[in-house]
Write a protein that holds these residues in place. Structure first.
Motif, mmCIF file in Angstrom:
data_model
loop_
_atom_site.group_PDB
_atom_site.id
_atom_site.type_symbol
_atom_site.label_atom_id
_atom_site.label_comp_id
_atom_site.label_asym_id
_atom_site.label_seq_id
_atom_site.Cartn_x
_atom_site.Cartn_y
_atom_site.Cartn_z
ATOM 1 N N ARG A 13 10.766 -10.691 8.344
ATOM 2 C CA ARG A 13 10.133 -10.810 7.031
ATOM 3 C C ARG A 13 8.616 -10.669 7.148
ATOM 4 N NH1 ARG A 13 11.803 -9.237 2.911
ATOM 5 N NH2 ARG A 13 9.763 -8.397 2.661
ATOM 6 N N ARG A 14 8.015 -11.298 8.168
ATOM 7 C CA ARG A 14 6.559 -11.188 8.371
ATOM 8 C C ARG A 14 6.166 -9.752 8.705
ATOM 9 N NH1 ARG A 14 7.203 -16.181 11.085
ATOM 10 N NH2 ARG A 14 7.193 -15.091 13.089
ATOM 11 N N LEU A 15 6.988 -9.083 9.540
ATOM 12 C CA LEU A 15 6.696 -7.685 9.884
ATOM 13 C C LEU A 15 6.774 -6.796 8.647
ATOM 14 C CD1 LEU A 15 6.095 -5.604 12.084
ATOM 15 C CD2 LEU A 15 8.569 -5.366 12.390
ATOM 16 N N LEU A 16 7.789 -7.020 7.825
ATOM 17 C CA LEU A 16 7.910 -6.230 6.604
ATOM 18 C C LEU A 16 6.763 -6.519 5.645
ATOM 19 C CD1 LEU A 16 11.756 -6.409 5.933
ATOM 20 C CD2 LEU A 16 10.449 -4.434 6.715
ATOM 21 N N ASP A 17 6.347 -7.774 5.550
ATOM 22 C CA ASP A 17 5.204 -8.121 4.696
ATOM 23 C C ASP A 17 3.926 -7.462 5.185
ATOM 24 O OD1 ASP A 17 6.785 -9.606 3.032
ATOM 25 O OD2 ASP A 17 6.257 -11.547 3.954
ATOM 26 N N LEU A 18 3.803 -7.282 6.505
ATOM 27 C CA LEU A 18 2.636 -6.613 7.075
ATOM 28 C C LEU A 18 2.688 -5.101 6.822
ATOM 29 C CD1 LEU A 18 0.092 -6.888 8.923
ATOM 30 C CD2 LEU A 18 1.633 -6.413 10.837
ATOM 31 N N MET A 19 3.890 -4.520 6.852
ATOM 32 C CA MET A 19 4.044 -3.072 6.722
ATOM 33 C C MET A 19 4.002 -2.591 5.269
ATOM 34 S SD MET A 19 4.088 -2.114 9.772
ATOM 35 C CE MET A 19 4.530 -0.416 9.671
ATOM 36 N N ASP A 20 4.346 -3.447 4.314
ATOM 37 C CA ASP A 20 4.373 -3.043 2.904
ATOM 38 C C ASP A 20 3.042 -2.468 2.419
ATOM 39 O OD1 ASP A 20 7.017 -3.399 2.373
ATOM 40 O OD2 ASP A 20 6.789 -5.397 1.495
ATOM 41 N N PRO A 21 1.895 -3.099 2.684
ATOM 42 C CA PRO A 21 0.636 -2.505 2.224
ATOM 43 C C PRO A 21 0.341 -1.150 2.873
ATOM 44 C CG PRO A 21 0.292 -4.791 2.847
ATOM 45 C CD PRO A 21 1.681 -4.423 3.259
ATOM 46 N N ILE A 22 0.744 -0.991 4.122
ATOM 47 C CA ILE A 22 0.530 0.289 4.804
ATOM 48 C C ILE A 22 1.393 1.366 4.155
ATOM 49 C CG2 ILE A 22 0.789 1.523 6.994
ATOM 50 C CD1 ILE A 22 0.160 -1.194 8.369
ATOM 51 N N GLY A 23 2.644 1.042 3.870
ATOM 52 C CA GLY A 23 3.531 1.990 3.185
ATOM 53 C C GLY A 23 3.012 2.354 1.807
ATOM 54 N N TYR A 24 2.511 1.355 1.083
ATOM 55 C CA TYR A 24 1.942 1.598 -0.241
ATOM 56 C C TYR A 24 0.735 2.527 -0.143
ATOM 57 C CZ TYR A 24 -0.257 0.802 -4.749
ATOM 58 O OH TYR A 24 -0.827 0.986 -5.972
ATOM 59 N N LEU A 25 -0.148 2.266 0.821
ATOM 60 C CA LEU A 25 -1.333 3.099 1.021
ATOM 61 C C LEU A 25 -0.946 4.532 1.359
ATOM 62 C CD1 LEU A 25 -4.448 3.316 1.333
ATOM 63 C CD2 LEU A 25 -4.088 2.775 3.744
ATOM 64 N N LEU A 26 0.016 4.718 2.248
ATOM 65 C CA LEU A 26 0.454 6.067 2.623
ATOM 66 C C LEU A 26 1.081 6.790 1.434
ATOM 67 C CD1 LEU A 26 1.903 5.444 6.187
ATOM 68 C CD2 LEU A 26 -0.249 6.582 5.586
ATOM 69 N N THR A 27 1.846 6.064 0.631
ATOM 70 C CA THR A 27 2.460 6.670 -0.552
ATOM 71 C C THR A 27 1.397 7.118 -1.545
ATOM 72 O OG1 THR A 27 4.417 5.293 -0.282
ATOM 73 C CG2 THR A 27 4.089 6.276 -2.434
ATOM 74 N N GLU A 28 0.423 6.252 -1.801
ATOM 75 C CA GLU A 28 -0.656 6.605 -2.727
ATOM 76 C C GLU A 28 -1.478 7.773 -2.200
ATOM 77 O OE1 GLU A 28 -1.330 5.493 -5.904
ATOM 78 O OE2 GLU A 28 0.673 4.656 -5.595
#
Length: 151
Positions: A13-28
């Motif tokens: 869960r912590r790893l996914l919480d860390l990766m979510d902003p990176i995924g959002y940034l890459l998508t944008e």
């Protein structure tokens, strides 16, 4: 490890919480690059078409409709850039304009109208009914996040 267990595990869960902003940034970033590429290609194609019309010395109705297609695509890119929502109606407008452009060219080159004209006119009617349906549905059943850009 089961999918349910993985979602509940604190380290995952912590790893996914860390990766979510990176995924959002890459998508944008992908959206922005794609929009600028499509917008640039649209401007380039419109400028090329306009220069060809200038060189030819006149613009036919087909040329003008082509410029309207580029205008609609540019508007669609601008709306998507501002709202992050795909304006489906504009895609339909592009299709209607493209079919109209094709129909005019078809009528000008064929000596006798045939079933091809009926097919093009029928397709234009179907796209027009789709616009009507989208407009009716968005007026009758507005979404909570609606900003006036239906479809």
């Amino acid at each position: 490890m089961k999918d349910l267990d993985r979602k509940q595990h604190p380290a995952v869960r912590r790893l996914l919480d860390l990766m979510d902003p990176i995924g959002y940034l890459l998508t944008e970033l992908f959206h922005l690059l794609g929009l600028f590429a499509i917008g640039g290609a649209t401007v380039w194609a419109a400028a090329k078409a306009f220069l060809e019309m200038s060189t030819k010395g006149h613009a036919s109705i087909e040329d003008l409709l082509l410029l309207f297609i580029y205008l609609e695509i540019g508007s669609m890119v601008g709306i998507y850039f501002r709202t992050n929502h795909m304006p489906v109606r504009f895609l339909l407008y592009v299709g209607i304009t493209a079919l109209t452009r094709h129909m005019i060219g078809y009528v000008q080159t064929e000596s006798l109208p045939d079933v091809g004209i009926l097919i093009l006119a029928g397709a234009t009617l179907i796209l027009s009914l789709a616009v009507l349906t989208i407009r009716y549905a968005s007026a009758r059943f507005p979404s909570k996040a609606s900003d006036g850009m239906d479809g």
